[in-house]
Motif scaffolding. Sequence first.
Motif, short mmCIF file in Angstrom:
data_model
loop_
_atom_site.label_atom_id
_atom_site.label_comp_id
_atom_site.label_asym_id
_atom_site.label_seq_id
_atom_site.Cartn_x
_atom_site.Cartn_y
_atom_site.Cartn_z
N LEU A 175 37.09 -30.44 84.65
CA LEU A 175 36.86 -31.59 85.53
C LEU A 175 36.91 -32.89 84.74
CD1 LEU A 175 35.91 -32.76 88.34
CD2 LEU A 175 33.57 -32.54 87.45
N LEU A 176 36.26 -32.91 83.59
CA LEU A 176 36.26 -34.10 82.74
C LEU A 176 37.68 -34.44 82.27
CD1 LEU A 176 33.10 -33.54 80.51
CD2 LEU A 176 33.46 -35.42 82.10
N ALA A 177 38.40 -33.43 81.80
CA ALA A 177 39.76 -33.66 81.31
C ALA A 177 40.66 -34.18 82.43
CB ALA A 177 40.34 -32.38 80.71
N GLY A 178 40.55 -33.57 83.60
CA GLY A 178 41.41 -33.95 84.71
C GLY A 178 41.14 -35.35 85.23
N LEU A 179 39.86 -35.69 85.37
CA LEU A 179 39.52 -37.01 85.91
C LEU A 179 39.55 -38.10 84.84
CD1 LEU A 179 36.83 -36.32 88.65
CD2 LEU A 179 39.31 -36.50 88.82
N ALA A 235 44.32 -31.79 83.00
CA ALA A 235 44.78 -33.06 82.42
C ALA A 235 46.20 -33.37 82.84
CB ALA A 235 44.66 -33.01 80.90
N LEU A 236 47.04 -32.36 82.94
CA LEU A 236 48.42 -32.56 83.39
C LEU A 236 48.46 -32.99 84.85
CD1 LEU A 236 50.22 -29.52 81.71
CD2 LEU A 236 50.60 -31.94 81.20
N ILE A 237 47.63 -32.35 85.68
CA ILE A 237 47.56 -32.72 87.10
C ILE A 237 47.05 -34.15 87.24
CG2 ILE A 237 46.41 -32.25 89.30
CD1 ILE A 237 46.37 -29.30 88.52
N GLY A 238 46.08 -34.53 86.41
CA GLY A 238 45.50 -35.86 86.48
C GLY A 238 46.50 -36.97 86.21
N LEU A 239 47.55 -36.66 85.45
CA LEU A 239 48.55 -37.68 85.13
C LEU A 239 49.41 -38.06 86.33
CD1 LEU A 239 49.86 -36.59 81.61
CD2 LEU A 239 48.35 -38.51 82.14
N ILE A 240 49.38 -37.24 87.38
CA ILE A 240 50.13 -37.58 88.58
C ILE A 240 49.59 -38.89 89.14
CG2 ILE A 240 50.75 -36.86 90.92
CD1 ILE A 240 50.35 -33.96 89.98
#
Length: 282
Positions: free
Chosen positions: A234-238, A206-211
């Motif tokens: 995967l769900l959290a990140g995307l 989720a932190l990476i996804g915020l980039i």
Amino acid sequence: MTDVISDALIDSLKAFPFILLIYILMELIESARSKEKIERALSGSAAPVAAGLLGAVPECGFSVMCAKLFDEGLIKPGTLIAAFLSVSDEGFIVLLSSGMPARDAVLFLAVKILYAVLAGMAINFLFAKKAPEHVCPEKNCCIECGSRHENPWDRFFLHPLSHAVKTFLYVLLLSFVLGLAIWGIGEESFTAFMEKSAGVQPLIAALIGLIPNCAASILIAQTYMSGVLTFPALLAGLCSSAGLGLIILYKNGKKIKRNLAVTAGLFVSALILGYFTLLLGI
């Protein structure tokens, strides 16, 4: 090292035709008339439903459009969050082109869309405010980057080709970096570490996804397809990966508190889904 380079190149080349096809299809549906209908749908009572469904289209252009409308006060915060949660940026393109099983792809989309709609409706209920209707005046304008193309050849081939090449380069670079990292650490050690860290994977993803860059969603998708990330991660990140949408919000420096609140809401919502599905064992 040679194997890392060749594997990254081969995998990226295999994905390229599929990526190009998707971008061509996106251009076909991005007419001025369709954008008017989209924006009208986003100002109605069922706006989170429309945002959740349209956000599933695999590109970050929709999140950019919603961010612009929200910044102008034309859509509600829940509608924006629904769009951001549903958007997968180029990540979903990478999942499909990398051979994600149809059953997993359907489950992934269904969970993201349903959750985006429910979260958006809940937020709109809590922060009830009527949004005015708005009609997009731009014609032949790409939602994602704002480029205008009157010539059909430019719009339906050269422009999608440009986007596809950029995505291909991201995929190639991240495939190489990921492969190099695994090669340097040792595949067995890297996999063992991530498996032991399954409980914090949704948080990290989720932190990476915020980039605010499509490279983040591509990295998350490729890490999942390599067998390192879990499905909840995967769900959290995307879900937290809203592409360039967050950049559009933060361009308005006068509303930093609002922008931080949207970012926090997106991050927390993504975490909730990630850990909920982790508890369910999905």
